[in-house]
Design a protein around this motif. Structure first.
Motif, PDB file in Angstrom:
ATOM      1  N   LEU A  10      -8.811  31.921  93.590  1.00  0.00           N
ATOM      2  CA  LEU A  10      -8.143  30.882  94.358  1.00  0.00           C
ATOM      3  C   LEU A  10      -7.117  30.121  93.533  1.00  0.00           C
ATOM      4  N   SER A  11      -7.294  30.092  92.220  1.00  0.00           N
ATOM      5  CA  SER A  11      -6.328  29.403  91.372  1.00  0.00           C
ATOM      6  C   SER A  11      -4.975  30.091  91.370  1.00  0.00           C
ATOM      7  N   ALA A  12      -4.908  31.312  91.909  1.00  0.00           N
ATOM      8  CA  ALA A  12      -3.611  31.987  92.037  1.00  0.00           C
ATOM      9  C   ALA A  12      -2.667  31.196  92.928  1.00  0.00           C
ATOM     10  N   LEU A  13      -3.210  30.306  93.766  1.00  0.00           N
ATOM     11  CA  LEU A  13      -2.382  29.523  94.680  1.00  0.00           C
ATOM     12  C   LEU A  13      -1.816  28.271  94.028  1.00  0.00           C
ATOM     13  N   ASP A  14      -2.310  27.941  92.822  1.00  0.00           N
ATOM     14  CA  ASP A  14      -1.784  26.779  92.112  1.00  0.00           C
ATOM     15  C   ASP A  14      -0.418  27.107  91.511  1.00  0.00           C
ATOM     16  N   LYS A  15       0.415  26.102  91.389  1.00  0.00           N
ATOM     17  CA  LYS A  15       1.721  26.315  90.764  1.00  0.00           C
ATOM     18  C   LYS A  15       1.633  26.208  89.242  1.00  0.00           C
ATOM     19  N   THR A  16       0.686  25.406  88.773  1.00  0.00           N
ATOM     20  CA  THR A  16       0.557  25.189  87.333  1.00  0.00           C
ATOM     21  C   THR A  16      -0.805  24.558  87.083  1.00  0.00           C
ATOM     22  N   ALA A  17      -1.024  24.089  85.865  1.00  0.00           N
ATOM     23  CA  ALA A  17      -2.217  23.302  85.543  1.00  0.00           C
ATOM     24  C   ALA A  17      -1.789  21.864  85.299  1.00  0.00           C
ATOM     25  N   TRP A  18      -2.584  20.913  85.792  1.00  0.00           N
ATOM     26  CA  TRP A  18      -2.265  19.498  85.657  1.00  0.00           C
ATOM     27  C   TRP A  18      -3.325  18.833  84.778  1.00  0.00           C
ATOM     28  N   PRO A  19      -2.937  18.282  83.628  1.00  0.00           N
ATOM     29  CA  PRO A  19      -3.930  17.665  82.745  1.00  0.00           C
ATOM     30  C   PRO A  19      -4.210  16.214  83.111  1.00  0.00           C
ATOM     31  N   PHE A  20      -5.447  15.785  82.919  1.00  0.00           N
ATOM     32  CA  PHE A  20      -5.768  14.365  82.966  1.00  0.00           C
ATOM     33  C   PHE A  20      -5.288  13.713  81.671  1.00  0.00           C
ATOM     34  N   ALA A  21      -5.055  12.417  81.708  1.00  0.00           N
ATOM     35  CA  ALA A  21      -4.663  11.691  80.494  1.00  0.00           C
ATOM     36  C   ALA A  21      -5.768  11.836  79.458  1.00  0.00           C
ATOM     37  N   LEU A  22      -5.410  12.358  78.289  1.00  0.00           N
ATOM     38  CA  LEU A  22      -6.417  12.758  77.316  1.00  0.00           C
ATOM     39  C   LEU A  22      -7.192  11.572  76.766  1.00  0.00           C
ATOM     40  N   ASP A  23      -6.506  10.458  76.490  1.00  0.00           N
ATOM     41  CA  ASP A  23      -7.215   9.295  75.944  1.00  0.00           C
ATOM     42  C   ASP A  23      -8.292   8.809  76.904  1.00  0.00           C
ATOM     43  N   GLY A  24      -7.942   8.711  78.178  1.00  0.00           N
ATOM     44  CA  GLY A  24      -8.917   8.257  79.162  1.00  0.00           C
ATOM     45  C   GLY A  24     -10.060   9.233  79.330  1.00  0.00           C
ATOM     46  N   PHE A  25      -9.756  10.538  79.290  1.00  0.00           N
ATOM     47  CA  PHE A  25     -10.796  11.541  79.446  1.00  0.00           C
ATOM     48  C   PHE A  25     -11.772  11.507  78.274  1.00  0.00           C
ATOM     49  N   ILE A  26     -11.244  11.415  77.058  1.00  0.00           N
ATOM     50  CA  ILE A  26     -12.119  11.334  75.878  1.00  0.00           C
ATOM     51  C   ILE A  26     -12.986  10.086  75.951  1.00  0.00           C
ATOM     52  N   ALA A  27     -12.420   8.994  76.434  1.00  0.00           N
ATOM     53  CA  ALA A  27     -13.209   7.768  76.579  1.00  0.00           C
ATOM     54  C   ALA A  27     -14.366   7.965  77.551  1.00  0.00           C
ATOM     55  N   GLU A  28     -14.141   8.736  78.615  1.00  0.00           N
ATOM     56  CA  GLU A  28     -15.217   9.017  79.562  1.00  0.00           C
ATOM     57  C   GLU A  28     -16.301   9.884  78.922  1.00  0.00           C
ATOM     58  N   LEU A  29     -15.893  10.879  78.130  1.00  0.00           N
ATOM     59  CA  LEU A  29     -16.886  11.685  77.407  1.00  0.00           C
ATOM     60  C   LEU A  29     -17.709  10.804  76.470  1.00  0.00           C
TER      61      LEU A  29
END
Length: 501
Positions: A180-199
């Motif tokens: 199903l990911s074939a339908l995506d145009k690209t990959a979109w990253p979350f903001a890394l600082d915020g994501f690391i803070a959540e981890l």
């Protein structure tokens, strides 16, 4: 409670990330919204009873390929018992080809694609007006920076007993037509600082098992290294209470900087899921899969020889243009690389995927019922496809389980695919089953097969008894053979078996 977010998970341990993403984005309605997670196999009436006990006005269901049949029964009961309750559907199974689906016909509303923004808007219209005029709503894809992250919504029970799903990015830049990911145009990253803070917050609350759902974790090496460093820092700071991380990686992109980070992980702390799918370049081109096979094989070999990562490598049988002989060559090539597990998958026609364009030319025949497994192609007959399905099941029970590590080389010697296919056919002829075969019986059968193939019967029984399978009682071997896992307590049981072997 006004709004319920519900789904049927494949297992209790599979906490729904999708529902938590929706709940995190409910805004003013969050206080009036609760999660209700169930497990497939639960009686539909029991699920309906628990849902209606909250007297909801709206129930949103996450619908997937593994739960669509059971969710359809639940929705049908709800519309009979409580027709006033509005049912909203979402999820990959109902986002495509929806008009023909019974569950969509039963429901009041459908959100296709992303639901983070559209679901709370639709709920607000239902509750406060004006009432929605359309049944089907295309989900709004908001920038990830605008979406609150869901990780605070993992409960203490989730952290204590379940694998936590996390995502550093959504989407995929590749176009493999079976996905199903074939339908995506690209990959979109979350903001890394915020994501690391959540981890960081999850780890502080006691989380130790993290499974990344990113399709391409190693797409951006700089981000990959920073995330991996988070786990390395935790391993260094808490060696007696280690973390465990699971990533899905593309096999032909493993630069030296990433290798250097991978080498620092101790045993039992890192797992990679690696999609090969096919080693046949003609088949890869046919399904729009770009892969440097030589580089992919080299990287898998390097990971096996120079890292402690547990490797789970995928192959798919039934792709258009591939016959049994071609698949067998790819399987043997992968066996020679010696990953810990080879996930032998059978092609499924996920709704919306471009694989359907090959149906006529390559004679693709899919089961019309979920999970829409391939039944035959112009190159693989139905009978041979059934043999491959049985092969996959027995392979999981014997090879991937880690319980027959000493016996497996003898079972595969010389020609892995051909030899295991002979064993698979023999096991099915003896048992007429591929499920619910007790470990003790399976161990006995493996010993008998080795004897039939020319090994001394006593030597065959002793070999099987030396395996992890030796924990069961074998005929003429009265004592159990002890084999204690050496992995840390945080390692998933499946990986621990491979480490113990």
């Amino acid at each position: 409670m006004t709004i319920l977010l519900a789904t049927l998970n494949a297992r209790y341990a599979h906490a729904s990330l999708g529902l938590r993403c929706l709940l995190a984005n409910m805004g003013a309605l969050q206080a009036r919204t609760e999660l209700r997670e169930f497990v497939i196999g639960t009686r539909s009436t029991d699920i309906v009873e628990k849902l209606l006990a909250s007297n909801p006005r709206i129930i949103g269901f996450g619908v997937y390929i593994w739960n669509v049949d059971e969710t359809t029964r639940v929705v049908a009961l709800l519309k009979r018992l409580a027709p006033h309750v509005k049912i909203i559907l979402g999820g990959p199974e109902v986002s495509y080809e929806s008009a023909e689906q019974e569950i969509v016909q039963l429901a009041d509303y459908l959100i296709t694609g992303w639901g983070d923004v559209t679901f709370p808007l639709l709920c607000g219209q239902i509750l406060n007006g004006p009432q929605p005029l359309m049944k089907v709503h295309a989900g709004v894809q908001a920038p990830l920076a605008e979406l609150p992250m869901p990780y605070d919504l993992y409960s203490a029970e989730d952290i204590a007993h379940r694998t936590l799903y996390v995502e550093a990015s959504r989407g995929c830049p590749f176009k493999c037509e079976f996905c199903l990911s074939a339908l995506d145009k690209t990959a979109w990253p979350f903001a890394l600082d915020g994501f690391i803070a959540e981890l960081e917050k999850l780890h502080a609350r006691g989380a130790r098992l993290f499974k990344f759902v990113d399709r391409t974790f190693n797409l951006n090496i700089k981000s990959s290294l920073r995330i991996m460093q988070f786990f390395l820092d935790k391993l260094a700071a808490y060696p007696d209470d280690p973390v465990y991380a699971h990533f899905e990686v593309v096999p032909d992109h493993l630069p030296d900087a990433l290798k250097a980070g991978i080498m620092q992980f101790p045993p039992g702390t890192l797992q990679f899921e690696i999609g090969i799918q096919s080693f046949n370049p003609d088949v890869q081109a046919l399904v729009s899969r770009k892969q440097d096979n030589a580089k992919a094989a080299e990287n898998i070999r390097w990971l096996c020889e120079h890292s402690n990562a547990h490797l789970h490598v995928d192959l798919i049988a039934g792709l258009p243009g591939e016959d049994v002989a071609s698949f067998a060559r790819g399987f043997d090539r992968l066996v020679a690389l010696q990953p810990h597990e080879i996930q032998f998958g059978i092609l499924k026609r996920l709704r919306g995927t471009p694989i359907i364009r090959h149906t006529a030319e390559y004679g693709l025949i899919f089961d019309p019922a979920p999970p829409y497994t391939i039944l035959a192609t112009d190159r693989i007959s139905f009978a041979d496809m059934q043999r491959l399905v049985r092969f996959a099941r027995f392979w999981d029970m014997i090879a991937n389980s880690g319980r027959f590590a000493n016996s497996l080389p003898m079972l595969l010697a010389g020609s892995p695919f051909d030899n295991f296919m002979l064993l698979s056919d023999w096991l099915f002829a003896r048992t007429d089953a591929t499920h619910r075969i007790a470990l003790e019986r399976l161990a006995v059968l493996v010993g008998q097969w080795l004897a039939e193939r020319g090994m001394d019967a006593d030597a065959a029984r002793a070999l099987v008894a030396s395996d992890y399978a030796g924990k069961v009682n074998l005929p003429r071997h009265g004592a159990r053979v002890k084999s204690e896992p050496v992995a840390e307590k945080s390692v998933p049981q499946r990986q621990a078996r491979h480490m113990a072997a």
